[in-house]
Design an enzyme around this catalytic site. Sequence first.
Site, PDB file in Angstrom:
ATOM      1  N   HIS A  60       0.847  -1.196   0.000  1.00 46.11           N
ATOM      2  CA  HIS A  60       0.000   0.000   0.000  1.00 46.11           C
ATOM      3  C   HIS A  60       0.878   1.240   0.000  1.00 46.11           C
ATOM      4  O   HIS A  60       2.109   1.153   0.157  1.00 46.11           O
ATOM      5  CB  HIS A  60      -0.966  -0.013   1.187  1.00 46.11           C
ATOM      6  CG  HIS A  60      -0.323   0.048   2.536  1.00 46.11           C
ATOM      7  ND1 HIS A  60       0.531  -0.930   3.014  1.00 46.11           N
ATOM      8  CD2 HIS A  60      -0.410   0.974   3.535  1.00 46.11           C
ATOM      9  CE1 HIS A  60       0.914  -0.612   4.247  1.00 46.11           C
ATOM     10  NE2 HIS A  60       0.373   0.545   4.576  1.00 46.11           N
ATOM     11  N   HIS A  62       1.331   3.840   2.000  1.00 44.42           N
ATOM     12  CA  HIS A  62       1.818   4.540   3.185  1.00 44.42           C
ATOM     13  C   HIS A  62       3.346   4.537   3.133  1.00 44.42           C
ATOM     14  O   HIS A  62       3.961   3.533   2.761  1.00 44.42           O
ATOM     15  CB  HIS A  62       1.309   3.885   4.470  1.00 44.42           C
ATOM     16  CG  HIS A  62      -0.091   4.291   4.822  1.00 44.42           C
ATOM     17  ND1 HIS A  62      -0.901   3.565   5.667  1.00 44.42           N
ATOM     18  CD2 HIS A  62      -0.835   5.377   4.438  1.00 44.42           C
ATOM     19  CE1 HIS A  62      -2.071   4.171   5.794  1.00 44.42           C
ATOM     20  NE2 HIS A  62      -2.051   5.270   5.061  1.00 44.42           N
ATOM     21  N   ASP A  64       5.936   4.254   4.995  1.00 47.06           N
ATOM     22  CA  ASP A  64       6.837   3.274   5.611  1.00 47.06           C
ATOM     23  C   ASP A  64       6.856   1.948   4.850  1.00 47.06           C
ATOM     24  O   ASP A  64       7.568   1.026   5.249  1.00 47.06           O
ATOM     25  CB  ASP A  64       6.492   3.052   7.089  1.00 47.06           C
ATOM     26  CG  ASP A  64       5.057   2.615   7.332  1.00 47.06           C
ATOM     27  OD1 ASP A  64       4.185   2.968   6.515  1.00 47.06           O
ATOM     28  OD2 ASP A  64       4.801   1.925   8.338  1.00 47.06           O
ATOM     29  N   ASP A 210      -0.347  -3.950   6.030  1.00 45.78           N
ATOM     30  CA  ASP A 210      -0.967  -3.640   7.304  1.00 45.78           C
ATOM     31  C   ASP A 210      -2.455  -3.975   7.224  1.00 45.78           C
ATOM     32  O   ASP A 210      -3.076  -3.796   6.192  1.00 45.78           O
ATOM     33  CB  ASP A 210      -0.823  -2.154   7.608  1.00 45.78           C
ATOM     34  CG  ASP A 210       0.613  -1.696   7.742  1.00 45.78           C
ATOM     35  OD1 ASP A 210       1.526  -2.495   7.518  1.00 45.78           O
ATOM     36  OD2 ASP A 210       0.835  -0.514   8.034  1.00 45.78           O
TER      37      ASP A 210
END
Length: 301
Positions: A60, A62, A64, A210
């Site tokens: 994804h 994000h 990190d 996540d």
Amino acid sequence: MKLTILGCYAATPRTFTNPTSQILEIKNRLFLIDCGEGTQVQLRKNKIRFSKINHIFISHLHGDHFFGLVGLVSTFTLLNRTTDLHIYGPKGIKEIIKLQLRLSNSGTNYGLFFHELESAESEVIFEDEKVLVKTIPLKHRIYTNGFLFQEKIGERKLNLDAVQNYEIDTCYYQKIKNGKDITLEDGRVIENEKLTFDPVPAKNYAFCSDTAYNESILPIIENIDVLYHESTFLQSEENLAKKTLHSTAKEAAMIALKSNAKQLILGHYSTRYESITFFKEEAETIFPEVLLADDGKCFEF
């Protein structure tokens, strides 16, 4: 099957911890999963050859999980790469990377191919003669996929004693390994099971980070050999996990238990905790076969 953890901590890189990135080696294929900041430094520390990475999977968008990607793409150019590179990730990843390259007046001297994902259902995104990869739709704050890596069953193994006993010519060996019966010159048909042993069982690996606790993934990862599942928080911060759509170590263990996983690897830890051993202790109250990911750690299965 070998898994090398390059980074497995949540949010931001620190002096001694790195955000998510890992290398899966399966059937002599090398796959990079996520690419947080510092990934290429971790690749060098772990003596992984850049040239062997031809497929990168991004869960994804994000930071990190992908802020190290454009740096790695650029380094490949500096290393005079010529082999094609395939990147699989959410819709938008092509725009982000292409914009960074264009505005920095950079480019690649190799083929750079993006495979953008937007389906809410599990789908096959890579397949060759040895490995199949499909998405695992996850539940997070933005569109997110995990990835299921499956070995294909290999050819059967010759029972040399049996083959030689029937005086079968070596020219038929490959046919036998492919599972075919053999007809002898006298007309007798020798069943393949009498001439071979079963192939080595195929292995599989599921990467799930996540995500909030999500039982809808259970049919996809049923009987998985190795499950990597995020465990950002401990159960004491269950409310925070629900708010941010992450999982606790206990919830990761429940997914492992309900999917009948053989092995659970925990990762994506919040750095608020003094020790990651707390995650293992919590998970083991639900599921016995728990391992802890940590930067630079290798697992062989």
